[in-house]
Design an enzyme around this catalytic site. Sequence first.
Site, PDB file in Angstrom:
ATOM      1  N   SER A 196       2.891  53.374  34.194  1.00  0.00           N
ATOM      2  CA  SER A 196       1.780  52.438  34.270  1.00  0.00           C
ATOM      3  C   SER A 196       0.566  52.974  33.503  1.00  0.00           C
ATOM      4  CB  SER A 196       1.459  52.139  35.734  1.00  0.00           C
ATOM      5  OG  SER A 196       0.613  51.020  35.860  1.00  0.00           O
ATOM      6  N   ASP A 219       6.955  51.368  32.290  1.00  0.00           N
ATOM      7  CA  ASP A 219       6.165  50.168  32.587  1.00  0.00           C
ATOM      8  C   ASP A 219       4.690  50.372  32.224  1.00  0.00           C
ATOM      9  OD1 ASP A 219       6.850  47.619  33.261  1.00  0.00           O
ATOM     10  OD2 ASP A 219       6.581  47.856  35.418  1.00  0.00           O
ATOM     11  N   HIS A 274       7.392  46.720  39.483  1.00  0.00           N
ATOM     12  CA  HIS A 274       6.607  47.851  38.993  1.00  0.00           C
ATOM     13  C   HIS A 274       6.802  49.106  39.851  1.00  0.00           C
ATOM     14  CE1 HIS A 274       3.509  49.467  36.420  1.00  0.00           C
ATOM     15  NE2 HIS A 274       2.653  49.664  37.409  1.00  0.00           N
TER      16      HIS A 274
END
Length: 350
Positions: A196, A219, A274
């Site tokens: 992330s 991600d 996620h």
Amino acid sequence: QGLFLRLFYPCLPRAGAAEPLWIPRSEYCGGLADVTLGRRWCSALLGIAIGSCKVPVSWNGPLKPRSSGYPVIIFSHGLGAFRTLYSSICTELASWGFVVAALEHRDHSAATTYFCTAEAGTEEWIPFQRVPQGQKEFYFRNKQVHQRAQECVRALRLFQDVAGGRSVPNILHQGWDLSVLKDNLDLTKVAVMGHSFGGVTAVLALVKEPSFRCAVALDAWMFPLENLLYPEVPKPVLFINTEKFQTPESVAKMKRLSSRNSQTRIVTVLGTVHEDQTDFAFLPGKLFTRIFGRRGTLDPHRALAITSRAALAFLQRHLELEEGFGQWDQLLEGVGDSVVPDAPFGRSHL
């Protein structure tokens, strides 16, 4: 000016080895409750639910020597996370012969963190900080991502100091001597990885440090990186996306990098959300949905296997490892069960 990290490494088996806590201290439950639930008062409940969970590894176990040296991965956590929340992927990579340094960033993006003053030995806590009112999010996050990438570089410098025989003080006095790494690291084979916010941190770290030979971005949240830097990313990146998080704008930025480097790859793992790339994926279903909402349909063990194998194949290729990870090369092209190339926009979820 210091560094805070949890180190994952291949170790020798020993009877009766202690296992470390997954959530290292109760203060982190308060930070998680604030970040994920917006309710710090849930800290005690969260502590009861997950505070006693342990990571199935040997705490401070004796390093397994390797004359050729272990390749090194610097790992950057996501927004509102901290150094222990990626134990599953870090443990998996260490079990295949890597030394993995999972950082805890000091840019106010961790759920909470602290540092120790060397003189007094006291702790000073650094809370999570939301974007201040009236400030544009891009500028706030951009400043953070540059600090985070610099901390990744500083972690590499730490290992360079250790390999060079220089003394590196550990203020925590945890009973593990960093100097045992001195002749067991191969610092010609170093990668940077993250999830992330940590994924885009890994991309930026390639710009800041030539010694990083490639990056694996799980991600990645591409928003905080300024457009001027995209042409400056010199090394290949493996983007491993989940099905439910990415936007067309974010994937377009990834494709901008892949158009400049033919070795950059973008794959999406179907049936994942996620949080499936964190340890939270292994929480019981009801607890997971209470904290994050809907979970992925793909079994988390299967998702971890796909993610780690794709990463290993990519690392073998770009760190020039002499291992058998090439058997999973097809994952890099999006070939295999639950994996597709690029992002599957237009599928059933959109």
